[in-house]
Scaffold this active site. Structure first.
Site, PDB file in Angstrom:
ATOM      1  N   GLU A  26       0.834  -1.223   0.000  1.00 54.57           N
ATOM      2  CA  GLU A  26       0.000   0.000   0.000  1.00 54.57           C
ATOM      3  C   GLU A  26       0.861   1.262   0.000  1.00 54.57           C
ATOM      4  OE1 GLU A  26      -1.182   1.872   3.329  1.00 54.57           O
ATOM      5  OE2 GLU A  26      -0.565   0.368   4.785  1.00 54.57           O
ATOM      6  N   LYS A 158      -3.485  -1.298  14.241  1.00 55.26           N
ATOM      7  CA  LYS A 158      -2.600  -0.306  14.868  1.00 55.26           C
ATOM      8  C   LYS A 158      -2.992  -0.084  16.328  1.00 55.26           C
ATOM      9  CE  LYS A 158      -3.176   2.443  11.501  1.00 55.26           C
ATOM     10  NZ  LYS A 158      -3.507   1.815  10.237  1.00 55.26           N
TER      11      LYS A 158
HETATM   12  N1  PSU Z   1      -0.087   0.747   8.822  1.00 56.12           N
HETATM   13  C1  PSU Z   1       0.987   1.469   9.199  1.00 56.12           C
HETATM   14  N2  PSU Z   1       0.936   2.812   8.958  1.00 56.12           N
HETATM   15  C2  PSU Z   1      -0.135   3.409   8.310  1.00 56.12           C
HETATM   16  C3  PSU Z   1      -1.247   2.627   7.894  1.00 56.12           C
HETATM   17  C4  PSU Z   1      -1.154   1.300   8.183  1.00 56.12           C
HETATM   18  O1  PSU Z   1       1.959   0.916   9.747  1.00 56.12           O
HETATM   19  O2  PSU Z   1      -0.108   4.605   8.090  1.00 56.12           O
HETATM   20  C5  PSU Z   1      -2.420   3.250   7.147  1.00 56.12           C
HETATM   21  C6  PSU Z   1      -3.030   2.198   6.241  1.00 56.12           C
HETATM   22  O3  PSU Z   1      -3.018   2.707   4.930  1.00 56.12           O
HETATM   23  C7  PSU Z   1      -4.437   2.020   6.755  1.00 56.12           C
HETATM   24  C8  PSU Z   1      -4.748   3.390   7.281  1.00 56.12           C
HETATM   25  O4  PSU Z   1      -5.309   1.605   5.761  1.00 56.12           O
HETATM   26  O5  PSU Z   1      -3.522   3.734   7.927  1.00 56.12           O
HETATM   27  C9  PSU Z   1      -5.977   3.393   8.173  1.00 56.12           C
HETATM   28  O6  PSU Z   1      -6.492   4.671   8.252  1.00 56.12           O
HETATM   29  P1  PSU Z   1      -7.998   4.933   8.765  1.00 56.12           P
HETATM   30  O7  PSU Z   1      -7.947   4.530  10.234  1.00 56.12           O
HETATM   31  O8  PSU Z   1      -8.215   6.414   8.562  1.00 56.12           O
HETATM   32  O9  PSU Z   1      -8.897   4.063   7.958  1.00 56.12           O
END
Ligand code: PSU
Ligand code: MN
Length: 304
Positions: A26, A158
């Protein structure tokens, strides 16, 4: 979906046609998850690690309104260095296409694009999930996992999220959670969360066995393969609790909401920990890319 929207790099297109191993990566983690210059270095390193396992990396992003599968050096740099790069989740894709935007893709939109391109293995750091707090803020990563039959390699959700609620969500929506060489779900910067997995797998072949059954059953969901952060990079719980509480409180004070929440919390924790959480984040991303590369390689071998 019309094929014209997809811009698949020739190397990946021929690899897929020949049943060679490909791993999707990603781009939100590059654009918004890591600071410069570690972001571009990590993006290149992840691609290199996938190649070292004998698989081909396909970093995914949107450029000039096209869903790009596999980026060249210049495109990778654009994602890492452009000031105004957007964070595109699946709901943003129609706008990004119509208005010819460039942007980084989250776990949700990367999965959506990778699946349509015919890629079956995807590596990331931590998935999005149910956020802490009362609002219900639930990442689109979760419903996408429930709807996309791929192998997704990560280190759990996370740590900034509500991990028990995220685990419950996965169970309710029938996403099978695998512990890769571990007996409980990892917690991103920490090896352990106290939360259950559905099955332990110790090798790529063991993962592939489950994925084959999932496909035979015709289940629509992903197989979520969770891999603990390497022990030497794990963040000590005393440090983690401090920086996490500070980051959550600061986000609340500054009223950070929506797509800004996750990047804000990750950056704040990295600063407050003097880079300790950043090192853990990079180490787990690298390790997950390796594991995904091995799984893709084993799958291509089994199918040939
Ligand atoms: N994993 C990491 N760092 C990140 C992300 C994932 O180690 O920045 C990103 C991914 O792209 C994931 C996003 O889809 O954070 C999730 O964001 P939200 O909670 O706004 O959906
Ligand atoms: Mn959200």
């Amino acid at each position: 979906m019309t094929k014209e929207l997809l811009n698949i790099h020739p190397e990946i297109e021929s690899a897929l046609a020949a049943n060679k191993p490909v791993v999707a990566l990603e781009s939100t983690v590059i654009a918004h998850g890591l600071p410069r210059p570690q972001n571009i270095e990590t993006a290149q390193r992840l691609e290199q690690l996938v190649r070292q396992q004998g698989a081909i990396p396909a970093t995914i992003a949107v450029l000039d309104g096209k869903l790009c599968v596999g980026l060249n050096q210049h495109q990778l740099e654009q994602i890492a260095n452009a000031e105004d790069i957007k964070k595109l989740s699946t709901r943003d894709l129609p706008i990004a296409i119509a208005r010819k935007w460039k942007g980084a893709t989250t776990v949700a939109s990367t999965m959506w694009i990778a699946h349509r391109a015919g890629i079956q293995v995807f590596a990331t750091g931590g998935i999005g999930g149910v956020h802490r707090g009362s609002l219900p803020d639930i990442s689109a990563d979760l419903p996408q996992l429930a709807q996309t039959p791929m192998i997704v390699v990560c280190s759990g959700a996370k740590i900034v999220l509500d991990l028990p609620a995220t685990r419950e969500w996965l169970e309710t929506h029938s996403v099978t959670v695998v512990g890769y060489q571990c007996d409980e779900m990892p917690a991103f910067y920490s090896q352990k969360s106290g939360l259950p997995i559905d099955a332990r797998c110790d090798s790529p072949d063991a993962v592939l066995e489950l994925f084959r059954s999932l496909r035979e059953l015709g289940l629509p969901s992903a197989l979520l393969v969770t891999v603990p952060v390497p022990i030497e990079a794990e963040v000590e719980s005393s440090i983690l609790n401090n920086v996490l509480e500070d980051a959550l409180a600061e986000a609340k004070r500054q009223k950070i909401t929506g797509r800004g929440v996750t990047p804000f919390l990750l950056a704040r924790m990295s600063e407050a920990s003097g880079g300790t959480t950043l090192r853990a984040n990079i180490a787990l991303l690298e390790n997950n890319a390796r594991v995904a590369g091995r799984i893709a390689k084993a799958q291509s071998k089994a199918n040939s």
